[in-house]
Design a protein around this motif. Structure first.
Motif, PDB file in Angstrom:
ATOM      1  N   GLU A 173       0.948  -1.353   0.067  1.00 22.47           N
ATOM      2  CA  GLU A 173      -0.128   0.036  -0.146  1.00 22.47           C
ATOM      3  C   GLU A 173       0.703   1.173  -0.002  1.00 22.47           C
ATOM      4  O   GLU A 173       0.419   2.342  -0.716  1.00 22.47           O
ATOM      5  N   GLU A 174       1.931   1.149   0.773  1.00 22.72           N
ATOM      6  CA  GLU A 174       2.871   2.546   0.730  1.00 22.72           C
ATOM      7  C   GLU A 174       3.154   2.617  -0.735  1.00 22.72           C
ATOM      8  O   GLU A 174       3.703   3.799  -1.157  1.00 22.72           O
ATOM      9  N   GLU A 175       3.793   1.555  -1.112  1.00 24.81           N
ATOM     10  CA  GLU A 175       4.521   1.539  -2.510  1.00 24.81           C
ATOM     11  C   GLU A 175       3.654   2.015  -3.671  1.00 24.81           C
ATOM     12  O   GLU A 175       3.706   2.864  -4.568  1.00 24.81           O
ATOM     13  N   LYS A 176       2.062   1.748  -3.529  1.00 25.29           N
ATOM     14  CA  LYS A 176       1.106   2.040  -4.219  1.00 25.29           C
ATOM     15  C   LYS A 176       0.643   3.523  -4.284  1.00 25.29           C
ATOM     16  O   LYS A 176       0.183   4.287  -5.138  1.00 25.29           O
ATOM     17  N   TRP A 177       0.472   4.093  -2.972  1.00 23.61           N
ATOM     18  CA  TRP A 177       0.080   5.194  -2.608  1.00 23.61           C
ATOM     19  C   TRP A 177       0.693   6.540  -3.389  1.00 23.61           C
ATOM     20  O   TRP A 177       1.914   6.537  -3.596  1.00 23.61           O
TER      21      TRP A 177
ATOM     22  N   ARG B  43      -9.444   1.190   8.584  1.00 24.63           N
ATOM     23  CA  ARG B  43      -7.987   1.706   8.344  1.00 24.63           C
ATOM     24  C   ARG B  43      -7.637   1.073   7.006  1.00 24.63           C
ATOM     25  O   ARG B  43      -7.066   1.654   6.123  1.00 24.63           O
ATOM     26  N   ALA B  44      -7.723  -0.484   6.858  1.00 26.80           N
ATOM     27  CA  ALA B  44      -7.046  -1.105   5.874  1.00 26.80           C
ATOM     28  C   ALA B  44      -8.081  -0.761   4.526  1.00 26.80           C
ATOM     29  O   ALA B  44      -7.396  -0.600   3.634  1.00 26.80           O
ATOM     30  N   SER B  45      -9.394  -0.845   4.660  1.00 26.54           N
ATOM     31  CA  SER B  45     -10.270  -0.724   3.722  1.00 26.54           C
ATOM     32  C   SER B  45     -10.050   0.836   3.059  1.00 26.54           C
ATOM     33  O   SER B  45      -9.857   1.034   1.843  1.00 26.54           O
ATOM     34  N   TYR B  46      -9.907   1.869   3.937  1.00 24.33           N
ATOM     35  CA  TYR B  46      -9.597   3.143   3.482  1.00 24.33           C
ATOM     36  C   TYR B  46      -8.274   3.339   2.777  1.00 24.33           C
ATOM     37  O   TYR B  46      -8.358   3.948   1.612  1.00 24.33           O
ATOM     38  N   ARG B  47      -7.300   2.794   3.322  1.00 27.26           N
ATOM     39  CA  ARG B  47      -5.780   2.853   2.792  1.00 27.26           C
ATOM     40  C   ARG B  47      -6.126   2.086   1.243  1.00 27.26           C
ATOM     41  O   ARG B  47      -5.513   2.840   0.177  1.00 27.26           O
ATOM     42  N   ARG B  48      -6.707   1.216   1.254  1.00 27.20           N
ATOM     43  CA  ARG B  48      -6.719   0.345  -0.207  1.00 27.20           C
ATOM     44  C   ARG B  48      -7.623   1.204  -1.036  1.00 27.20           C
ATOM     45  O   ARG B  48      -7.188   1.329  -2.321  1.00 27.20           O
TER      46      ARG B  48
ATOM     47  N   TYR C  75      -5.578   2.320  -4.580  1.00 26.29           N
ATOM     48  CA  TYR C  75      -5.611   1.670  -5.874  1.00 26.29           C
ATOM     49  C   TYR C  75      -6.575   1.831  -6.932  1.00 26.29           C
ATOM     50  O   TYR C  75      -6.357   1.745  -7.957  1.00 26.29           O
ATOM     51  N   PRO C  76      -7.977   2.135  -6.635  1.00 24.58           N
ATOM     52  CA  PRO C  76      -8.998   2.250  -7.677  1.00 24.58           C
ATOM     53  C   PRO C  76      -8.920   3.648  -8.391  1.00 24.58           C
ATOM     54  O   PRO C  76      -7.888   4.434  -8.100  1.00 24.58           O
ATOM     55  N   LEU C  77      -9.966   3.736  -9.581  1.00 25.53           N
ATOM     56  CA  LEU C  77      -9.638   4.910 -10.090  1.00 25.53           C
ATOM     57  C   LEU C  77     -10.114   6.051  -9.235  1.00 25.53           C
ATOM     58  O   LEU C  77      -9.564   7.153  -9.185  1.00 25.53           O
ATOM     59  N   TYR C  78     -11.241   6.066  -8.575  1.00 25.56           N
ATOM     60  CA  TYR C  78     -11.750   7.163  -7.605  1.00 25.56           C
ATOM     61  C   TYR C  78     -11.189   6.846  -6.166  1.00 25.56           C
ATOM     62  O   TYR C  78     -11.487   6.252  -5.621  1.00 25.56           O
ATOM     63  N   ARG C  79     -10.217   7.847  -5.649  1.00 22.04           N
ATOM     64  CA  ARG C  79      -9.415   7.922  -4.680  1.00 22.04           C
ATOM     65  C   ARG C  79     -10.166   9.050  -3.598  1.00 22.04           C
ATOM     66  O   ARG C  79      -9.444   9.899  -3.526  1.00 22.04           O
ATOM     67  N   SER C  80     -11.091   9.002  -2.894  1.00 22.80           N
ATOM     68  CA  SER C  80     -11.669   9.797  -2.327  1.00 22.80           C
ATOM     69  C   SER C  80     -12.095   9.597  -0.953  1.00 22.80           C
ATOM     70  O   SER C  80     -12.764   8.415  -0.555  1.00 22.80           O
ATOM     71  N   TRP C  81     -11.701  10.452  -0.191  1.00 16.54           N
ATOM     72  CA  TRP C  81     -12.324  10.283   1.438  1.00 16.54           C
ATOM     73  C   TRP C  81     -13.475  10.271   1.742  1.00 16.54           C
ATOM     74  O   TRP C  81     -14.078   9.662   2.352  1.00 16.54           O
TER      75      TRP C  81
ATOM     76  N   PRO D 116     -10.432   8.898  11.877  1.00 20.01           N
ATOM     77  CA  PRO D 116      -9.459  10.312  11.712  1.00 20.01           C
ATOM     78  C   PRO D 116      -8.608  10.005  10.376  1.00 20.01           C
ATOM     79  O   PRO D 116      -8.106   8.877  10.205  1.00 20.01           O
ATOM     80  N   LYS D 117      -8.381  11.012   9.824  1.00 21.20           N
ATOM     81  CA  LYS D 117      -7.511  11.005   8.568  1.00 21.20           C
ATOM     82  C   LYS D 117      -6.156  10.719   8.896  1.00 21.20           C
ATOM     83  O   LYS D 117      -5.259  10.221   8.250  1.00 21.20           O
ATOM     84  N   SER D 118      -5.660  11.128  10.127  1.00 19.92           N
ATOM     85  CA  SER D 118      -4.389  10.844  10.743  1.00 19.92           C
ATOM     86  C   SER D 118      -3.892   9.465  10.877  1.00 19.92           C
ATOM     87  O   SER D 118      -3.031   8.839  10.827  1.00 19.92           O
ATOM     88  N   SER D 119      -5.025   8.477  10.920  1.00 22.17           N
ATOM     89  CA  SER D 119      -5.075   7.140  11.465  1.00 22.17           C
ATOM     90  C   SER D 119      -4.531   6.143  10.026  1.00 22.17           C
ATOM     91  O   SER D 119      -3.979   5.267  10.263  1.00 22.17           O
ATOM     92  N   ILE D 120      -4.731   6.922   8.993  1.00 18.97           N
ATOM     93  CA  ILE D 120      -4.379   6.300   7.954  1.00 18.97           C
ATOM     94  C   ILE D 120      -2.924   5.865   7.452  1.00 18.97           C
ATOM     95  O   ILE D 120      -2.644   5.139   6.874  1.00 18.97           O
ATOM     96  N   GLY D 121      -2.131   6.832   8.132  1.00 16.39           N
ATOM     97  CA  GLY D 121      -0.702   6.950   7.957  1.00 16.39           C
ATOM     98  C   GLY D 121      -0.257   7.655   6.952  1.00 16.39           C
ATOM     99  O   GLY D 121       1.014   7.676   6.646  1.00 16.39           O
TER     100      GLY D 121
END
Length: 449
Positions: free
Chosen positions: A201-205, A320-325, A329-335, A410-415
């Motif tokens: 996930e870090e590599e893909k971000w 945390r895991a679902s939000y990070r992914r 990864y997908p086309l739409y990356r929205s909080w 929290p947005k801060s929990s995503i890393g």
């Protein structure tokens, strides 16, 4: 033998079973009732059901076959008049009765199977092969092998209750773009899978994608997706019955029974949340019209699929895991879209196990039709569709729904420093009005959700 298509209903005094058994002779039908057990056999069909209460054959009972439409309707009297038989619409539960949730996550026989076998053996079945099949519930005897008394395999277990292994042994030769463990899928420990997933996930971000190419700056399309009305948002005390396609999917499910500890049960509910989150994301971005990418989207967003990562310990770890992914990864990356999907999950779970079953079947159907990702249906979705009918609790699902809806992520929990990125994006955004401020996104979220 073929399990026929069937349905069950009830009145205060009777239970009605409707079976579709075309092209048979009525004189060949054998029906046997003992306690809560019903057995119907007419070549090539065989049906064995266990009801929540005792049924009996009396003057009010009947069996009528209509050769013009192929339906056999069996009416049985309740031993206790007025007793309510719950969950007659959950067919897997009738085919595989529930049992006490204790011990480890293994496949076991019904605790009442001895009584059922005894009852079945007392029935007068003309065909000895049918009698034998009834007595062992159409399962091969489970005889332990003495050839390999010690398991020297280095393979690891994964999937539903860690019941599976060996499914990724030849993954290097398969075009599986979801698998993030590579050829090591069979040997990595759970801790290694978790570490590997987060590293990927870090590599893909991609922070530039999040700020520019994604929806944060060009958010009109995202707002449209978030505001789109999905059918799982509908709240109704009564759900429509399963249609024919859904009923057939239920009847094709494996006949499995589980021993589940309280810890495992909690883990199953938490993993269920991640499955529904992935489905809701795909449903919103396709407006519930699955496309060729849907199987990939669902699989890549689900940690237990892409990284065989399971056993989450809390709601915060699930999201945390679902939000990070969903942000990597997908086309739409929205909080904002992630938050909307979280509320969608709550809507589904609040509807109880019948509503959850319906969307698990839809998710399973998407995966089943993919030539590679069907494997995740085998090691996860089949079991979940069985579990939700026989083991899940509507009350527990409702409690989880309330927690899912109210939990703060929290947005801060995503890393990733999302807030700083958003401030930077807003500072460079061309204003459409003089009163636009950096609090725009925070104000937008509650108005949309």
């Amino acid at each position: 033998m073929i399990t026929p298509k069937f349905s069950c209903s009830q009145t205060n005094e009777t239970v009605l079973i409707k079976l579709y058994v075309p092209a048979i002779r009525a004189s060949d039908i054998e029906i046997h009732v003992e306690g809560r057990l019903l057995v119907v056999h007419v070549n090539p069909y065989f049906l064995k059901l266990s009801f929540p209460g005792d049924v009996t054959e009396d003057d009010e009972s009947s069996a009528n076959y209509d050769p013009s439409n192929g339906y056999l309707i069996v009416t049985l009297s309740k031993e206790v008049k007025g007793q309510d038989f719950p969950d007659l619409d959950l067919l897997s539960k009738l085919l595989a009765p529930p049992k006490e949730a204790v011990g480890g996550g293994i496949e076991v026989l019904d605790p009442d199977v001895e009584g059922m076998v005894e009852a079945a053996s007392s029935l007068r079945i003309q065909d000895p092969e049918i009698a034998e099949a009834i007595s062992n519930d159409w399962q091969l005897p489970q005889i332990p092998s003495s050839e390999n008394p010690f398991d020297l395999s280095t393979g690891r277990h994964y999937g539903f209750l860690d019941l599976y292994t060996g499914y990724f042994r030849h993954v290097a030769h398969v075009e599986n773009d979801v698998n993030q463990l590579g050829a090591n899928a069979e040997t990595m420990s759970p801790a290694e899978r978790l570490a590997n997933r987060e590293q990927k996930e870090e590599e893909k971000w991609d922070e530039e994608y999040y700020m520019q190419a994604a929806d944060f700056v060009n958010d009109e399309e995202i707002v449209e997706l978030v505001n789109w009305k999905a059918d799982f948002q509908e709240h109704s005390s009564e759900l429509s019955p399963l249609d024919e396609e859904e009923t057939q999917a239920v009847l094709r499910l494996p006949r499995k029974e589980y021993l589940i500890s309280p810890t495992q049960s909690t883990s199953l509910y938490l993993t269920l949340i991640s499955l529904l989150f992935s489905y809701c994301y795909d449903s919103r971005t396709t407006q519930q019209d699955p496309n060729p990418e849907s199987a990939w989207t669902i699989s890549i967003l689900t940690p237990s699929f892409a990284a065989l990562d399971a056993s989450p310990s809390s709601l915060s770890t699930v999201f945390r895991a679902s939000y990070r992914r969903a942000l990597a990864y997908p086309l739409y990356r929205s909080w904002l879209l992630c938050e909307r999907c979280r509320h969608d999950v709550a809507d589904i779970m609040a509807g109880g196990k019948r509503k959850v079953l319906r969307y698990l079947l839809k998710m399973k159907g998407i995966l089943d039709h993919h030539e590679v990702y069907y494997i995740y249906s085998k090691i996860w979705m089949d079991d979940y569709c069985v579990w939700i009918q026989s083991y899940a609790s509507d009350d527990v699902l409702l409690d989880f729904a309330k927690e899912v809806r109210s939990v703060a992520i929290p947005k801060s929990s995503i890393g990733w420093d999302l807030e700083a990125l958003e401030r930077a994006a807003l500072s460079t955004r061309e204003s459409d009005s003089d009163d636009e401020s950096e609090d725009e996104i925070e104000r937008m979220t509650p108005s949309v959700l």
